[in-house]
Design a protein around this motif. Structure first.
Motif, PDB file in Angstrom:
ATOM      1  N   PHE A  39      15.760  59.480   8.460  1.00 34.38           N
ATOM      2  CA  PHE A  39      15.818  60.697   7.646  1.00 34.38           C
ATOM      3  C   PHE A  39      16.756  61.719   8.289  1.00 34.38           C
ATOM      4  N   THR A  40      16.743  61.812   9.605  1.00 34.31           N
ATOM      5  CA  THR A  40      17.669  62.708  10.309  1.00 34.31           C
ATOM      6  C   THR A  40      19.114  62.306  10.027  1.00 34.31           C
ATOM      7  N   ASP A  41      19.380  61.009  10.015  1.00 28.75           N
ATOM      8  CA  ASP A  41      20.727  60.517   9.687  1.00 28.75           C
ATOM      9  C   ASP A  41      21.109  60.916   8.261  1.00 28.75           C
ATOM     10  N   VAL A 118      22.004  66.046  24.488  1.00 23.93           N
ATOM     11  CA  VAL A 118      23.383  65.900  24.924  1.00 23.93           C
ATOM     12  C   VAL A 118      24.311  66.321  23.798  1.00 23.93           C
ATOM     13  N   THR A 119      25.195  67.256  24.099  1.00 19.78           N
ATOM     14  CA  THR A 119      26.201  67.687  23.135  1.00 19.78           C
ATOM     15  C   THR A 119      27.564  67.301  23.688  1.00 19.78           C
ATOM     16  N   GLN A 149      24.319  65.133  19.857  1.00 23.99           N
ATOM     17  CA  GLN A 149      24.965  65.831  18.752  1.00 23.99           C
ATOM     18  C   GLN A 149      26.415  66.065  19.134  1.00 23.99           C
ATOM     19  N   VAL A 150      27.235  66.291  18.138  1.00 21.94           N
ATOM     20  CA  VAL A 150      28.663  66.481  18.354  1.00 21.94           C
ATOM     21  C   VAL A 150      29.032  67.915  18.005  1.00 21.94           C
ATOM     22  N   VAL A 160      24.438  68.933  28.832  1.00 25.16           N
ATOM     23  CA  VAL A 160      23.216  68.137  28.919  1.00 25.16           C
ATOM     24  C   VAL A 160      22.058  69.071  29.253  1.00 25.16           C
ATOM     25  N   LYS A 161      21.011  69.028  28.415  1.00 21.38           N
ATOM     26  CA  LYS A 161      19.803  69.820  28.647  1.00 21.38           C
ATOM     27  C   LYS A 161      18.634  68.872  28.840  1.00 21.38           C
ATOM     28  N   VAL A 162      17.940  69.044  29.953  1.00 25.35           N
ATOM     29  CA  VAL A 162      16.718  68.292  30.229  1.00 25.35           C
ATOM     30  C   VAL A 162      15.667  69.314  30.605  1.00 25.35           C
TER      31      VAL A 162
END
Length: 186
Positions: A39-41, A118-119, A149-150, A160-162
């Protein structure tokens, strides 16, 4: 379950927790996560669907009818279809992306994984994704699930967020730092 509830909050967290508990009880966490990803796609591919989900202009009945048709056409049924329909009926469809993100957090925590957002400026190749997962696993000590995400505005590099930690190696950030340094010199 108390630990899992602490990683999500608000409306999206309540809905995600309810869906997660239903999925866990029926042994369908992976299947639900796969349907939510599909659904996200669909959201990413369709501006019209995104507008339908986000806009308060559409009546709940119209959102429910449209989303039901999209779910049927995409072959998404069961818990996920019912979940999205309940969100539409309750006028909470605009929170759906947050609900999906919170569900992913709950599922990852259940599996003992950490989620990294990750962007990148361009879509990551399979090899780059695998290398990044391995590097993060070596650093963190746990399996890592990547949510990618782009953002072409980054020009190059990654953000990068963790959890509460963020590493920004984007070219945009480096150029902004250089610009600030040049202003201080002049």
């Amino acid at each position: 379950m108390a630990e899992e509830k602490s990683i999500v909050s608000g409306v999206s967290g309540r809905y995600a927790t309810a869906l997660f508990e239903l999925a866990l009880d029926s042994g369908a966490v992976d299947a639900v996560e796969a349907d939510l990803s599909r659904f996200t796609d669909l959201l990413a591919e369709s501006d019209d669907l995104t507008r339908l989900v986000r806009s308060p202009v559409f009546a709940a009945e119209d959102q429910l009818r449209a989303v039901s048709a999209v779910l049927a056409k995409a072959g998404i049924g069961g818990l996920v279809a019912n979940f999205i329909k309940v969100a539409a009926g309750n006028r909470r469809l605009f929170v759906l992306p947050g609900m999906i993100a919170d569900f992913r957090r709950l599922a990852a925590a259940h599996r003992g994984e950490v989620t990294a957002e990750v962007t990148s400026a361009e879509p990551l190749s399979d090899a780059a994704t695998a290398a990044l997962k391995e590097a993060l696993k070596a650093k963190i000590g746990k399996d890592v699930t990547l949510v990618t995400q782009v953002d072409p505005a980054l020009i190059g590099g990654l953000v990068v967020k963790v959890g509460s930690r963020m590493v920004d190696t984007s070219l945009r950030s480096k150029l902004n730092s250089l610009k600030i340094a040049m202003k201080e010199v002049g």
